[in-house]
Motif scaffolding. Structure first.
Motif, PDB file in Angstrom:
ATOM      1  N   ILE A 373       0.772  -1.245  -0.017  1.00 11.49           N
ATOM      2  CA  ILE A 373      -0.039   0.180   0.022  1.00 11.49           C
ATOM      3  C   ILE A 373       0.950   1.172  -0.021  1.00 11.49           C
ATOM      4  CG2 ILE A 373      -1.636   1.394   1.429  1.00 11.49           C
ATOM      5  CD1 ILE A 373      -2.666  -1.507   2.427  1.00 11.49           C
ATOM      6  N   VAL A 467      -7.288   5.646   4.187  1.00 12.12           N
ATOM      7  CA  VAL A 467      -6.965   4.409   3.784  1.00 12.12           C
ATOM      8  C   VAL A 467      -6.876   3.778   4.802  1.00 12.12           C
ATOM      9  CG1 VAL A 467      -5.204   3.107   2.522  1.00 12.12           C
ATOM     10  CG2 VAL A 467      -5.309   5.364   1.755  1.00 12.12           C
ATOM     11  N   GLY A 469      -6.101  -0.076   6.560  1.00 14.33           N
ATOM     12  CA  GLY A 469      -5.760  -1.348   6.539  1.00 14.33           C
ATOM     13  C   GLY A 469      -6.521  -2.349   7.323  1.00 14.33           C
ATOM     14  N   ILE A 519      -4.855  -1.419  -6.061  1.00 13.76           N
ATOM     15  CA  ILE A 519      -4.589  -0.024  -5.088  1.00 13.76           C
ATOM     16  C   ILE A 519      -4.491   0.936  -5.651  1.00 13.76           C
ATOM     17  CG2 ILE A 519      -2.944   0.532  -3.345  1.00 13.76           C
ATOM     18  CD1 ILE A 519      -2.313  -2.465  -2.527  1.00 13.76           C
ATOM     19  N   ILE A 537      -8.830  -1.440   2.261  1.00 14.11           N
ATOM     20  CA  ILE A 537      -7.946  -2.227   1.732  1.00 14.11           C
ATOM     21  C   ILE A 537      -7.595  -3.564   2.619  1.00 14.11           C
ATOM     22  CG2 ILE A 537      -5.688  -2.924   0.705  1.00 14.11           C
ATOM     23  CD1 ILE A 537      -5.420   0.184   0.252  1.00 14.11           C
ATOM     24  N   THR A 539      -6.173  -6.346   4.182  1.00 13.18           N
ATOM     25  CA  THR A 539      -4.807  -6.871   4.259  1.00 13.18           C
ATOM     26  C   THR A 539      -4.501  -8.200   5.128  1.00 13.18           C
ATOM     27  OG1 THR A 539      -4.682  -5.492   6.307  1.00 13.18           O
ATOM     28  CG2 THR A 539      -3.999  -4.221   4.133  1.00 13.18           C
TER      29      THR A 539
END
Length: 552
Positions: A373, A467, A469, A519, A537, A539
């Motif tokens: 990322i 963003v 994670g 991404i 995102i 992960t």
């Protein structure tokens, strides 16, 4: 210095006029009747203060603190009585540990019936006294201007920090005519020349010195002197907190990516503007591969910030700009070429670290490795982008891989480690830096503390890129508990929770990303959106950050 002038009106107007004199432009708040006069003062002031109303008092205080971090002028938060104040305590404590100038006004139940069980009747100052430079109650409408002036002067004086004042409701609404004092200049502490000379002598004698540049260098406005000292003395630098960016990414003396070699092999470590806390091994350096322990020098903006637990070879307290400029002038043995082999040793270590990390930065692993990322993010960040970290492992990866090109472009919770700072900091960044990219990096655990304040960003038209994670765990707790007990409890979150849909429901935009190749396009859409936009995102929960300390 300006002239004293007379002012009449209710006490809220008095407080606002004092705040304006110290450069305050935004009042961070969540509405409450105890503090209506402060709003009236903000609206009727010339020019008016911006009222930034949020969904939780913690965000109001974090927003005000974020303003102080970015602008280096005092932040102002206004919270209502009782739960308004108790909800603000974590933000006040964070400011205290970060050393940021902040004034928090609290409402207070009226004094005329105090003790009879009024709504939200609580004596607030004892609750926050341990995490403020001053906490007190102001009695009398005619006393508010003077008390407010003292609050801002105290918050700004070294070492900077938060001040809390509450005013009984009947006094805050009360009318008075009083003198409005002009803003007082902040006295900077002149350093002791003998202390500075002792530090300079140690630097002149050292063959493998290292500077640590901490947040107070930025907050005190000494970033230019810091860079000049490092370059004049040829001393490699490890950046800490808001010290990031003082030496830009790629600078030949920037050794943050090689901090293990720098700290382990150094024969002198000079820490400037940062506490000798868990982030810096509590002030213990050297000893790598049989090397002797390294002497440590601690330089702080005031005597009270000098370490009391670490064994120091020398200390200096005072204006950091003056100290750093004096060190640069007293070059001694630290002239050009004197430490070429040491500087090259750490530069090579930085290159080796970058080569070693290339694999995970470019990883196509599924689930996504967090480092991938940051590889994609770095490629889209402008040099003046403001990046905010709010989380555990996910933000630790960011601290390692996100590249700062300028000072004052990185914010994280700081040594207190309080999750939930993110939305407040991001809102502050968008106001303070209207033309810059603003990126908020959230662990999925941290997102739960403040994501509702996306509503604030939407209402006030403050776009940002978020963003998340999303690894579905409390990573900082799950892995250590497994190590200690062989199992873990209370450490799991729902996998792939749709935080992006929460943002869309609040009026922003967002999307879920599950593959590494998606991404970069998602980030491009986020930067182009011009609304609060969350890239969620998924992960890898097994990609734990390889930390050397848990702060205990």
């Amino acid at each position: 210095m300006g002239e004293t002038r007379r002012i009449s009106g209710h006490a809220g107007l008095h407080a606002v006029e004092v705040a304006r004199g110290y450069g305050v432009e935004t009042m961070w708040t969540l509405s409450g009747a105890h503090v209506f006069p402060l709003y009236d003062g903000a609206v009727k002031s010339e020019p008016p203060l911006r009222l930034l109303d949020v969904r939780h008092e913690q965000t109001a205080v974090f927003g005000a603190e974020g303003t102080a971090k970015l602008t280096r002028t005092p932040g102002l938060a206004v919270v209502t009585a009782g739960p308004g104040v108790t909800n603000a305590v974590s933000g006040i404590a964070t400011s205290y540990f970060n050393g940021t100038p902040l004034v928090v006004y609290g409402g207070r139940a009226p004094k005329y019936r105090w003790g009879s069980g009024l709504l939200q009747e609580l004596d607030h100052p004892p609750l926050v006294r341990e995490v403020t430079k001053h906490a007190g109650t102001v009695y009398g409408a005619d006393q508010v201007a003077a008390a407010s002036d003292d609050a801002f002067r105290t918050a700004l004086s070294p070492h900077q920090g938060p001040v809390f004042l509450d005013v009984p409701m009947d006094d805050l609404y009360g009318q008075a005519e009083t003198e409005l004092p002009p803003p007082a200049p902040v006295d900077r502490l002149a350093p002791d020349p003998d202390q500075v000379a002792a530090v300079a002598a140690l630097l002149a004698a050292a063959e493998r010195p290292v500077f640590v540049f901490g947040s107070d260098i930025w907050l005190c406005g000494a970033e230019e002197q810091a860079r000049a000292a490092a370059e004049a003395l040829r001393v490699p630098v490890v950046a800490n907190g808001q010290g990031r960016g003082i030496l830009p990414h790629g600078h030949e003396l920037l050794a943050t990516r090689a901090r293990g070699a720098a700290f382990g092999e150094a024969d002198l470590v000079v820490v400037v503007g940062a506490p000798l806390d868990f982030r810096l091994g509590f002030g213990v350096f050297g000893g790598r591969d049989g090397a002797a322990p390294a002497p440590v020098v601690h330089i702080a903006d005031s005597p009270g910030q000098l370490s009391s637990h670490a064994a120091t070879a020398a200390v200096a307290a005072g204006d950091l700009g003056l100290i750093l400029a004096a060190l640069a002038d007293a070059k001694g043995a630290g002239g050009p070429g004197a430490r070429a082999s040491w500087c090259e040793r750490l530069a090579e270590a930085v290159r080796e670290a970058a080569a070693k990390d290339a694999g995970i930065l470019l990883s196509d692993a599924d689930p996504v490795h967090p480092a991938r990322i940051y590889h994609e993010l770095n490629r889209q960040l402008d040099d003046d982008a403001v990046v905010i970290g709010d989380g555990g492992d996910f933000v630790s990866f960011a601290g390692k891989y996100v590249e700062q090109h300028r000072p004052g472009t990185w914010m994280d919770p700081g040594p207190y480690g309080c999750l939930g700072t993110g939305l407040g900091y991001a809102l502050a960044a968008r106001i303070a830096r209207p033309s810059a990219q603003v990126v908020l990096l959230l662990g999925d655990g941290a997102a739960g503390f403040s994501l509702m304040d996306v509503d604030t960003a939407v209402r006030h038209r403050l776009p940002m890129v978020m963003v998340v994670g999303n690894n579905g765990i409390w990573g900082l707790e799950k892995n250590p508990m497994r190590f200690l007990y062989g199992y873990d409890v209370a450490a799991d979150l729902a996998p792939q929770t749709r935080y992006d849909e929460v943002v869309r429901a609040l009026g922003g935009g967002g999307e879920l990303v599950t593959r590494p190749g998606d991404i970069a396009p998602a980030l491009r859409r986020a930067f182009a959106a011009q609304v609060p936009y969350l890239v969620n995102i998924a992960t890898d929960p097994d990609a734990a950050y390889p930390r050397s300390t848990h702060g205990i």
